[in-house]
Each structure stands twice: as C-alpha cells, then as structure tokens.
Design a protein around this motif. Sequence first.
Motif, short mmCIF file in Angstrom:
data_model
loop_
_atom_site.label_atom_id
_atom_site.label_comp_id
_atom_site.label_asym_id
_atom_site.label_seq_id
_atom_site.Cartn_x
_atom_site.Cartn_y
_atom_site.Cartn_z
N ARG A 102 97.62 -176.17 -17.89
CA ARG A 102 98.82 -176.22 -17.84
C ARG A 102 99.56 -175.13 -18.99
O ARG A 102 100.66 -174.58 -18.75
N SER A 103 98.94 -174.75 -19.87
CA SER A 103 99.32 -173.73 -20.83
C SER A 103 98.98 -172.17 -20.25
O SER A 103 99.90 -171.40 -20.88
N HIS A 104 98.04 -172.15 -19.55
CA HIS A 104 97.65 -170.84 -19.07
C HIS A 104 97.35 -170.77 -17.51
O HIS A 104 96.27 -170.54 -17.25
N PRO A 105 98.38 -171.02 -16.59
CA PRO A 105 98.02 -171.10 -15.45
C PRO A 105 97.54 -169.69 -14.82
O PRO A 105 96.94 -169.76 -13.66
N ASP A 106 97.88 -168.59 -15.47
CA ASP A 106 97.95 -167.43 -15.03
C ASP A 106 96.20 -167.10 -15.34
O ASP A 106 95.87 -165.91 -14.82
N TRP A 107 95.58 -167.69 -15.87
CA TRP A 107 94.11 -167.36 -16.26
C TRP A 107 93.08 -167.96 -15.39
O TRP A 107 92.09 -168.16 -15.34
N ILE A 108 93.64 -168.99 -14.42
CA ILE A 108 92.84 -169.46 -13.36
C ILE A 108 92.86 -168.93 -12.10
O ILE A 108 93.63 -168.34 -11.50
N CYS A 109 91.78 -168.95 -11.41
CA CYS A 109 91.33 -168.69 -10.03
C CYS A 109 92.39 -169.43 -9.04
O CYS A 109 92.37 -170.53 -9.05
N LEU A 110 92.94 -168.49 -7.93
CA LEU A 110 93.84 -168.97 -7.01
C LEU A 110 93.33 -168.83 -5.59
O LEU A 110 92.79 -167.72 -5.32
N ASN A 128 89.07 -161.74 -14.55
CA ASN A 128 89.91 -160.54 -14.58
C ASN A 128 91.22 -161.02 -15.46
O ASN A 128 91.90 -160.30 -15.56
N SER A 129 91.20 -162.31 -16.11
CA SER A 129 92.33 -162.88 -16.87
C SER A 129 91.96 -162.44 -18.60
O SER A 129 90.82 -162.36 -18.71
N PRO A 130 93.08 -162.63 -19.10
CA PRO A 130 92.82 -162.58 -20.61
C PRO A 130 92.08 -163.70 -21.05
O PRO A 130 91.51 -163.71 -22.38
N TYR A 131 91.66 -164.88 -20.44
CA TYR A 131 90.60 -165.63 -20.81
C TYR A 131 89.25 -165.10 -21.15
O TYR A 131 88.58 -165.51 -22.27
N TYR A 132 88.85 -164.30 -20.40
CA TYR A 132 87.58 -163.52 -20.70
C TYR A 132 87.92 -162.29 -21.57
O TYR A 132 86.88 -162.06 -22.26
N ARG A 164 84.16 -167.67 -2.50
CA ARG A 164 85.40 -167.86 -2.64
C ARG A 164 86.27 -166.79 -3.29
O ARG A 164 85.56 -165.91 -4.02
N ILE A 165 87.22 -166.40 -2.77
CA ILE A 165 88.13 -164.99 -3.15
C ILE A 165 89.16 -165.66 -4.02
O ILE A 165 90.06 -166.40 -3.53
N CYS A 166 89.51 -164.94 -5.28
CA CYS A 166 90.45 -165.36 -6.07
C CYS A 166 91.66 -164.36 -5.87
O CYS A 166 91.49 -163.12 -5.68
N HIS A 167 92.82 -164.96 -5.54
CA HIS A 167 94.07 -164.26 -5.32
C HIS A 167 95.08 -164.17 -6.21
O HIS A 167 96.23 -164.10 -6.07
N CYS A 168 94.68 -164.24 -7.52
CA CYS A 168 95.62 -164.32 -8.59
C CYS A 168 95.97 -163.07 -8.95
O CYS A 168 95.35 -161.95 -8.50
N LEU A 169 97.33 -162.94 -9.58
CA LEU A 169 97.89 -161.39 -9.93
C LEU A 169 96.84 -160.34 -10.91
O LEU A 169 96.83 -159.44 -10.39
N ASN A 170 96.17 -161.12 -11.71
CA ASN A 170 95.07 -160.32 -12.17
C ASN A 170 94.08 -159.68 -11.55
O ASN A 170 93.54 -158.18 -11.57
N CYS A 171 93.72 -160.32 -10.42
CA CYS A 171 92.75 -159.70 -9.33
C CYS A 171 93.42 -158.59 -8.59
O CYS A 171 92.95 -157.76 -8.30
N SER A 172 94.66 -159.12 -8.22
CA SER A 172 95.18 -158.24 -7.06
C SER A 172 95.49 -156.89 -7.72
O SER A 172 95.30 -155.84 -7.03
N LEU A 181 93.59 -150.82 -2.29
CA LEU A 181 93.63 -151.74 -1.22
C LEU A 181 93.99 -153.12 -1.64
O LEU A 181 93.72 -153.34 -2.88
N ALA A 182 94.35 -153.78 -0.66
CA ALA A 182 94.84 -155.11 -0.76
C ALA A 182 93.59 -156.25 -0.89
O ALA A 182 92.72 -155.72 -0.38
N LEU A 183 93.65 -157.14 -1.72
CA LEU A 183 92.41 -158.34 -1.68
C LEU A 183 92.16 -158.53 -0.40
O LEU A 183 93.19 -158.97 0.63
N PRO A 184 90.77 -158.74 0.30
CA PRO A 184 90.82 -159.34 1.36
C PRO A 184 91.08 -160.83 1.58
O PRO A 184 91.04 -161.62 0.55
N LYS A 185 91.41 -161.11 2.66
CA LYS A 185 92.10 -162.47 2.97
C LYS A 185 90.61 -163.37 3.08
O LYS A 185 90.62 -164.58 2.57
N THR A 186 89.60 -162.82 3.80
CA THR A 186 88.73 -163.74 4.22
C THR A 186 87.20 -162.96 4.26
O THR A 186 87.46 -161.68 3.74
#
Length: 729
Positions: A102-110, A128-132, A164-172, A181-186
């Motif tokens: 809840r505090s850092h949703p942008d640090w979580i894989c999507l 790829n997030s600030p968590y690491y 699983r592929i993470c589609h968060c903004l950090n990875c993108s 290139l864009a992240l692969p979908k599958t």
Amino acid sequence: MNSEPWYKTTLRWAQTNLVEIDPERYDSQFWKDQWRRTKVQGVIVNAGGIVAYYPSAMPLHHRAIKLGDKDLYGDIVKAAREEGLKVIARMDSNRVARDFYRSHPDWICLDDTGKPYTQADKFVTCINSPYYSEYLPKIMEEIITRSKPDGFSDNSWPGMSRERICHCLNCSVKFFKFSGLALPKTVDWASENYRRWIRWNYQRRTEMWNFNNKITTAVGGKDCIWSGMIGGDILYNGNRFINLKSILNSTEIVMLDHQRRSLLDGFEQNTEAGKRLHEVGGWDKLIPESMPQYQLGAPAFRLASMPASEVRLWSSSAFAGGIQPWWHHIGAMHEDRRQYATAEPIFNWHEKNQQYLHKREPLADVGLVWSQDNHDFHGQDNANERTLNPYRGAAWALDKAGITWLPVHADDVLKSKGRFKVLILANLAAMSDAQIHAVKAHADAGVSVIATSETSLFTEDGDRRDDFGLQDLFGIHRKIGVKGNIGPISGNIEISDRHTYLRLSPEIRKNVRGPNDKTAPDSIQKRHPIFNGLESTDTLPFGGFLPLVEVDTDVSVLSTYIPEFPIYPPETSWMREPKTNLAAITVKEHASGAKLVWFVADIDRCFARDQSFEHALLISNAVQWMLDGKGYVSVHGGHGMISSTLYRQNNRYVLHLNNRLMTTKTPGRQNNLIPIGPIEIKVIQPKNSKAKEASLKVAGQQVALRTEGDYFVLTVNEILDHELIVIEY
C-alpha cells in the motif's frame, strides 16, 4: 595465525533457520553445544528482509511476530563471536506484506493487466524498483552498523523467475533503454524482444550481485562480501536468470542452496553440481552447501527428521564434488529430535579429513560440455527433455562405468586444452562459432570427440544453421526430416510410434546360437569396440529421436535405424522394414589420431529417460575405445553402482568412491545403506613414482597397494556410502 579472509578458511557451517515464534523459545545454550559438537566454524543467521529478527528502525521492515523489543539476531551473533565463529547475515528479500504494498505499489511486480503478482499473502517485489536499489541497501547498512557480520547472503535475491513477466513501469523503462524494444507480452522464443528480455534479465542479476557487494564492502570493509545463494541444478539457475559464468568469476565464495536430489536425479547430482560450479568459478573457491536435517521430498516435512542414510549419501556426494558441509534446521525447537544427531558424525569426519577435501586439483579423462545458452535458446520451455536429459544421460553412463569426468562450460573448452582425452557434446545444439572452433582445435590436437543428436545445428541464439557447425570435422550433414520424438513414451501398448530399434553392423547372428535365419548375412567381420558386450544381438531397442543425416565417404556407419512397427496385438509385432540406410551411429578417425563418434540416435537422452542399459553401454564403450585402456581410473566390481572422482594433491592422489545405490526413488526417504564390494581399483601411476601406501579414510585402515604395468592397484572390501582413498607416491 591464518591471514586469509573468512571466505577462504571457513569449511563447516551451521544454520538454524529462524521462524517468527523463535524469539520466545530460542535455547542459546543448546545451539552453542550443537556448534561445538559439529565442529562448525561459521553460522548463518536470519537478519532481515521479509522478516526482521532485530529491532529495525527501517519503516515497514516487518518484525517477527514474537520479537517484541528483543534482538534475537544480535544475541545469536554475540554467542557466535564468543565461540570464535564467523557470521553471515542471512536475508530473504523478494516479497513484502500488504502494508508495504500500500505504501509502495510501484515497487511491486505487475502482470500485463496491471495486477500485482503475489505469493501466498505476500507481494512480489520488482528487482528494477527502488526496493532493491534503495531500501534493501539501507537495511544491509543498518545490520552492519549494529552487528558487523563477516558477510551477507540472500535466499531469494534474483527476484521473480522467468515463468512470469513483470510489466511495471520500472521494467518497461529500463528494458526499452537496454534494447529499444517494448516488453514482451508472452513467452515467445521466436520473437526478438523476448530473447532480448531473457539476456537483459541475466545482465540485470549480475549487476545486482555487483551492486550489493559495493554496498556491503563500502560499509563493512573489503571482506564483508555479499553472496546470494545459488542453486545446484542447471535449469534452476537459468529459470532465475543466474549467469554462472559472470557471477562465479566475480564472487569469492559460493553459497549453494541445493538441498536435495530430485525425482529424476540421484545422489550423483550433488557431485556433478560441485564439479560444475568449481569448473566455472575456480577450484580455489569454497562452496558450502545447505544440507537440511529435516525431510525434503514429495511431500516435504519441515519439522521431521531426514533419514540419516539420506543425509550421509547426499553429503558424501557433495564432498566428492568439492563442496563443504552446512547443516540446516527449520526453526529453533523440534519435537522430532532425531535430526539433532544426524550431522555430528558427518561433520566430525569432515573436520578430521579436511586436509584432503580442498586445495586440490581435479583429474579427469572426459570433459562433458554444457552451456546455459543451449538450455535457454535451444531447450527453451522444454529444456529438461531437449537439452538436460542428453547431458544427464551421458553423465549417468560415465558414472556407471566408473569413468572420471568433469563438466566443462562451452566457453571454456579452448582453455581446457591438455586436460582431457575425450570431449562429449551431449546434444549441444546451440553453439557459437567460437565454441565450434574450440572443439575443432581439440580434435586437431588429438582429443577425441563424441557428439549426439543435433549438436552444433543452431547458433547460440537458437537460430538454425543450414548444416551442422561441426559437419566438416565429423563428415556428417543434416538432411530434412526426423524420425521419432524427444518426449516420454506412452504407456499405451496400442501406440507403436516409438517402437523403433537400432541395427548393428556388421550383423553377426549367423554365428550365434538361435533359429536358422535365411536373412542373416554370412559376414564374420569383427565388430567395432563400441559394441563390446553386445555379441549376441544384431538389434537394440531405441524409441528415441533421430535427425536425418548423410555422411561423407570417409565416415563409417556402425548402426542404422529400424522404423516403428506394431506392438499389439502380438501377432502383428514383426518388422515391416528390417533395414534402412538411415545412419544412427557414425565413426570417423581424424588425421591427428582423434577418434570421432556421432550418436545421431539420441541414446544419451533415451538413457536418462528410459534407462535401457544398452544405451549407457554404447556411450561408455565409445569412451573406453577412445581412451585405449589408458584412463585415470578403472573400477572393477560394484555392478555399475560405484562412481569415481579423482584429485591430485602434492605427491598424492585423493580418490572418492561413491555408492550410488538408491533404495527409494523419493527424495528424502532413503533409510538404508547397502554395502557394495569388494571393488578393485586401478589408478594410473604418475611417471617416475613409486607406490608407497594407500589409506581408506572412511574405513580407517591401510590397504595393500601394488603396481601392475602403469597402474596402482588396490582392493576395497566394501563401500557403505562412500570411501576416500589417499594414495601417497
């Protein structure tokens, strides 16, 4: 006083893997006594990450539910220091609780819909997030400031696996910067962005490894290194993007999280893991391995005692591969107290014989070549069948024959010149031009080579070549088409598409007792040594995969393919096409003297999958023919259940003999040790040496050592789990 750092001198480790209620029940005096009884030199202590075992000041750093104001981690560190032990602060950092999310949703894989990835009630953090890059470094700095550990390790440092592929903004953003290139979908191995995503993830884990080391050494000093745990299984590491070449060449110690045999592999896999990791990272590095005293298997029982026989066989297999012991319990208190007695005799034996168990040079006749690219870009999502089973089958065949061998990374083949008499390329399908060149250089120098199935047919990226990259060396060329397939055979007797055979040449049944056969040739030619032990048959069961090939005129075809025919009903089970010209085994002799064998028929994969003993015999016979009776070690007796691993140390040989007999297939359940013997061992005699003495370090006795020709010869009456033979010369 030894001036070497802790990661070069700490040979035995202990870990009581804390659970959240342990702050109320940890018995410090008992565990101190256990450290002393097992002669450990270092401890691995839960510090932080998913759960903190000290009063962390970091926001959202979840404290153990029974911690209160205690500092259990700090108390254990203090006790360890009082015992003169080294300390590794253990982290486990790949997921967080809901309040953190809840505090850092942008640090979580999507996922691709924006939904967070979860594991049970926890949220998976993105590498790829600030968590690491920000949060975890501050935790490590806090731990160093409070307790000054000797180093760090992390159980789940690579983050999310490649299923699983993470589609968060950090990875993108970061992937686009890397590849444009864009992240692969599958999952799509044919697409460029997916293959680039795979390579990017490998690179990212190596960057993380080096980044974490910069953090811990900057705050804790040059020897306060960070070493994430690494798996022993080849595919496990690939699934988590762990590039063994880049990481093991830069780390000072390998913390091996390889806790049990699998349903496919036996105890020998622990020896293989140690040899493979040492060959990549160097034989000067220590590789402590987490060895659970609790029951792992299917199902696992975290609080039950592992049978002592299982632990003995696993740990002795580790010692043969150059691995150091590290006992491991889940939780600080158990009602099943059998597990507290298991490690003591093993660790005491190790302490008594430690001088023979490290700082030694491996010797082997065969280099079994592998690469992560082959498993990734040719094996893809079916790597166990496509690429690992061929490797596994070749390794098992060598072990059964008692032949000494080492795993060799395909990138290291060129620098291994002079070490091996034989190379085996077990469906090493994805090879770079440089790797192909290295194999040819070995053959030019007189090193014999065995290749199987589709070796060298693809580039390191998995793109198909027009022909085998090694076609000119072996004189074998790829045609269009295949026979059979690589998967397991159906148990339905009505299905006959895998009811195939190999025909051996020349056919000799005319001179073998049996019914009169008008189709039998009159030939009395001598067969090739590859067929030793098969003098009463002209055919062998196959049931595997055969790429279609053609051969040059200087190549001998020793075996051909017999197509499928009905299995059921039995009245219909006769060969419709007894003979073809489809090559299954080819042989060529190189101008350098190198002997070249191509098992076009994938008998290595078949042996791993189906266990037809003839397939293992063909492989070991090919190696024995190439060695011409001049291998390092030969094992006589043991029914194929004794494997050998040889080292040189000053003016001595150190030879491990391991009992590979399993009384149960289920990991974690073996409760019996069955002795095998007597075994006669021959070890090649170094030039200008004389036999002095031989001692058995498990049996605790001297044995007679004699010389026969170029070999030392001795007899071991029985091997229970293992024997360590030291030959002074």
